[in-house]
Scaffold this motif. Structure first.
Motif, PDB file in Angstrom:
ATOM      1  N   UNK A 199       0.813  -1.210   0.000  1.00 44.19           N
ATOM      2  CA  UNK A 199       0.000   0.000   0.000  1.00 44.19           C
ATOM      3  C   UNK A 199       0.844   1.256   0.000  1.00 44.19           C
ATOM      4  N   UNK A 200       0.340   2.268  -0.691  1.00 45.62           N
ATOM      5  CA  UNK A 200       0.942   3.603  -0.703  1.00 45.62           C
ATOM      6  C   UNK A 200      -0.156   4.613  -0.402  1.00 45.62           C
ATOM      7  N   UNK A 201       0.103   5.489   0.561  1.00 41.44           N
ATOM      8  CA  UNK A 201      -0.778   6.610   0.874  1.00 41.44           C
ATOM      9  C   UNK A 201       0.001   7.882   0.642  1.00 41.44           C
ATOM     10  N   UNK A 202      -0.538   8.748  -0.202  1.00 41.62           N
ATOM     11  CA  UNK A 202       0.102  10.037  -0.468  1.00 41.62           C
ATOM     12  C   UNK A 202      -0.774  11.153   0.073  1.00 41.62           C
ATOM     13  N   UNK A 203      -0.175  12.074   0.812  1.00 43.60           N
ATOM     14  CA  UNK A 203      -0.856  13.252   1.354  1.00 43.60           C
ATOM     15  C   UNK A 203      -0.460  14.474   0.523  1.00 43.60           C
ATOM     16  N   UNK A 204      -1.203  14.810  -0.530  1.00 43.14           N
ATOM     17  CA  UNK A 204      -0.808  15.947  -1.365  1.00 43.14           C
ATOM     18  C   UNK A 204      -0.788  17.269  -0.619  1.00 43.14           C
ATOM     19  N   UNK A 205      -1.645  17.399   0.407  1.00 43.23           N
ATOM     20  CA  UNK A 205      -1.808  18.676   1.113  1.00 43.23           C
ATOM     21  C   UNK A 205      -1.392  18.524   2.574  1.00 43.23           C
ATOM     22  N   UNK A 206      -0.209  17.953   2.765  1.00 44.82           N
ATOM     23  CA  UNK A 206       0.276  17.710   4.126  1.00 44.82           C
ATOM     24  C   UNK A 206       0.520  19.026   4.865  1.00 44.82           C
ATOM     25  N   UNK A 208       1.506  23.560   4.137  1.00 45.11           N
ATOM     26  CA  UNK A 208       1.828  24.643   3.223  1.00 45.11           C
ATOM     27  C   UNK A 208       3.254  25.111   3.446  1.00 45.11           C
ATOM     28  N   UNK A 209       3.858  25.563   2.377  1.00 43.64           N
ATOM     29  CA  UNK A 209       5.201  26.113   2.455  1.00 43.64           C
ATOM     30  C   UNK A 209       5.204  27.337   3.365  1.00 43.64           C
ATOM     31  N   UNK A 210       6.180  27.406   4.235  1.00 44.97           N
ATOM     32  CA  UNK A 210       6.222  28.499   5.216  1.00 44.97           C
ATOM     33  C   UNK A 210       6.382  29.859   4.567  1.00 44.97           C
ATOM     34  N   UNK A 211       6.884  29.909   3.332  1.00 46.56           N
ATOM     35  CA  UNK A 211       7.087  31.191   2.655  1.00 46.56           C
ATOM     36  C   UNK A 211       5.815  31.722   2.020  1.00 46.56           C
ATOM     37  N   UNK A 212       4.803  30.865   1.811  1.00 46.83           N
ATOM     38  CA  UNK A 212       3.615  31.313   1.076  1.00 46.83           C
ATOM     39  C   UNK A 212       2.331  31.203   1.869  1.00 46.83           C
ATOM     40  N   UNK A 240       1.972  23.848  -1.695  1.00 49.67           N
ATOM     41  CA  UNK A 240       1.723  22.790  -0.732  1.00 49.67           C
ATOM     42  C   UNK A 240       2.841  21.772  -0.795  1.00 49.67           C
ATOM     43  N   UNK A 241       3.203  21.236   0.336  1.00 48.96           N
ATOM     44  CA  UNK A 241       4.169  20.151   0.424  1.00 48.96           C
ATOM     45  C   UNK A 241       3.431  18.873   0.785  1.00 48.96           C
ATOM     46  N   UNK A 242       3.743  17.804   0.077  1.00 51.21           N
ATOM     47  CA  UNK A 242       3.128  16.521   0.352  1.00 51.21           C
ATOM     48  C   UNK A 242       4.106  15.564   1.003  1.00 51.21           C
ATOM     49  N   UNK A 243       3.624  14.392   1.329  1.00 50.75           N
ATOM     50  CA  UNK A 243       4.473  13.303   1.802  1.00 50.75           C
ATOM     51  C   UNK A 243       3.755  11.995   1.521  1.00 50.75           C
ATOM     52  N   UNK A 244       4.494  10.889   1.565  1.00 53.94           N
ATOM     53  CA  UNK A 244       3.894   9.583   1.301  1.00 53.94           C
ATOM     54  C   UNK A 244       4.376   8.568   2.327  1.00 53.94           C
ATOM     55  N   UNK A 245       3.595   7.483   2.432  1.00 55.11           N
ATOM     56  CA  UNK A 245       3.900   6.376   3.323  1.00 55.11           C
ATOM     57  C   UNK A 245       3.641   5.079   2.557  1.00 55.11           C
ATOM     58  N   UNK A 246       4.401   4.040   2.856  1.00 59.16           N
ATOM     59  CA  UNK A 246       4.188   2.765   2.185  1.00 59.16           C
ATOM     60  C   UNK A 246       4.396   1.604   3.143  1.00 59.16           C
ATOM     61  N   UNK A 247       3.823   0.470   2.788  1.00 59.40           N
ATOM     62  CA  UNK A 247       3.999  -0.731   3.583  1.00 59.40           C
ATOM     63  C   UNK A 247       3.837  -1.970   2.729  1.00 59.40           C
ATOM     64  N   UNK A 248       4.543  -3.035   3.102  1.00 55.33           N
ATOM     65  CA  UNK A 248       4.489  -4.320   2.400  1.00 55.33           C
ATOM     66  C   UNK A 248       4.244  -5.411   3.427  1.00 55.33           C
ATOM     67  N   UNK A 249       3.278  -6.276   3.157  1.00 57.24           N
ATOM     68  CA  UNK A 249       2.980  -7.420   4.016  1.00 57.24           C
ATOM     69  C   UNK A 249       2.720  -8.624   3.124  1.00 57.24           C
ATOM     70  N   UNK A 250       3.752  -9.434   2.923  1.00 55.33           N
ATOM     71  CA  UNK A 250       3.642 -10.571   2.014  1.00 55.33           C
ATOM     72  C   UNK A 250       4.393 -11.750   2.625  1.00 55.33           C
TER      73      UNK A 250
END
Length: 402
Positions: A199-206, A208-212, A240-250
């Protein structure tokens, strides 16, 4: 398989770029909303929308993954139909074309006369994404691609994506609503067993940039305008700054970009504010009188993954395979999972002592139509610590009607 994990992260980053672009450009934001009708409508909401961002992101992910991994073609599934109605009322099949120019021409059929917006979107669709993630690059896995299928939720919590405020403050670390709850979810599951494996979860709107972030506030409703907002072409773009998370369970493999959250003595439960009053009352007693609330199924699942909550409970069948597949894989990688609430309670009442049944992602509901074929009927409970799961199930076992 390691290449697939990196590819899923890469397409999630491209998806996040497109989501930010559509939110940033006011012509896109105003034009690209179409109301879902018929069997594709989520019955939980009076108004449930799909946006061109939803459709385009889904088709980009399908295109890029199918091109790189032909074994997955025909096994990449999403929430959205790729049919979109143009301003003139004609149906347009949204897809990724061979060149940016061709894609822009197709998108212009939906966006006309906003040629610049169509070209911006097409450029984002065809742009290569470079990942500078050494930890991800070092992952080695071996899972046969021909055993896998994909569920995509291109923008989970679409209502918050369209209308959500950018400035909702967190309560106990959890945003009760707002743009930050809009996520990109991509999950891979074993097409034979239905078990989520990646699984991958991406947070596009984690954040805002501190300058804007000090500049103009984007309106919460379509049609609002602020002279300093980049959506209206103002001089101070909001980044906006994003971040992502991932995990593998196999098999015996458990890998994640995250560490398992630390235990808490009293479980912290996150819910929808629309959760049944009897369920809320029972869980409130278990949790020492305090419950947490948030928007979006994906975001509530993420809160459990990040350790902001210990349990997410939903007593209704208003989530779907695409909402849960990616978070479920990450939860499994962290030692937890997502159980089917109705099935878990039924097994408990029958005297079962084994681990409650978990959700699977390869079984449509017989006799259902449209999106309802893939509903998580009977609700769910997401957890990391099995002791918290047992405490919640014991509490819910006393609620009439469950």
């Amino acid at each position: 398989m390691a290449g697939l994990l990196q590819a899923l992260v890469g397409v999630s980053e491209k998806a996040a770029d497109i989501a930010r672009l559509c939110r940033r450009e006011q012509p896109l934001f105003q034009l690209l909303v179409a109301e879902k009708t018929g069997p594709d409508r989520n019955r939980r909401f009076l108004q449930d929308f799909k946006t061109l961002a939803d459709v385009l992101i889904q088709e980009v992910i399908k295109h890029d993954l199918g091109k790189e991994f032909p074994e997955l073609q025909g096994h990449i599934h999403g929430e959205e139909s790729n049919e979109f109605r143009s301003p003139e009322g004609e149906m347009v099949t949204v897809r990724v074309c061979a060149t940016p120019g061709d894609t822009a021409a197709l998108l212009l059929a939906v966006l006309a006369p906003e040629r610049e917006a169509a070209e911006l979107l097409a450029d984002a669709v065809h742009r290569d994404v470079a990942l500078a993630d050494t930890a991800l690059a070092g992952v080695e896995l071996s899972i046969p691609l021909q055993d896998l299928a994909i569920w995509i939720d291109p923008i989970d919590s679409t209502n918050e994506y369209i209308r959500g405020s950018e400035d909702v403050g967190p309560v106990d670390g959890i945003a009760p609503a707002g743009l930050c709850s809009a996520l990109v979810l991509i999950g891979a599951y074993n097409r034979h067993t239905g078990c989520p494996v990646l699984g991958v979860i991406n947070e596009p709107f984690f954040r805002r940039d501190s300058e804007t972030r000090r500049y103009g506030h984007h309106g919460q409703h379509r049609g609002s305008r602020d002279p300093t907002d980049t959506c209206t072409g103002g001089p101070h773009p909001r980044r906006w700054q994003g971040r992502y998370h991932w995990g593998v369970a196999y098999g015996d493999t458990r890998l994640s970009s995250l560490s398992p959250p630390g235990p808490s003595l009293v479980p912290r439960v996150v819910l929808s504010r629309a959760e049944a009053p009897a369920v809320q009352a029972a869980l409130k007693r278990l949790c020492g009188g305090r419950l947490l609330f948030a928007a979006g199924a994906g975001y509530k699942l993420l809160c459990v993954i990040l350790g902001l909550a210990d349990i997410y409970v939903l007593s209704e069948g208003s989530t779907f395979a695409w909402d849960a597949c990616a978070p479920h894989a990450i939860l499994r990688a962290l030692g937890g999972g997502i159980v089917a609430l109705a099935g878990a309670l039924q097994a408990r009442r029958a005297g079962g002592t084994r681990t409650p049944p978990e959700l699977v992602y390869n079984r449509p509901i017989d006799g259902a139509d449209g999106a309802e074929r893939w509903a998580n009927c009977g609700g769910l409970v997401a957890y990391v610590d099995p002791q918290h799961l047992e405490a919640v199930l014991a509490t819910l076992d006393t609620v009439p009607g469950l």
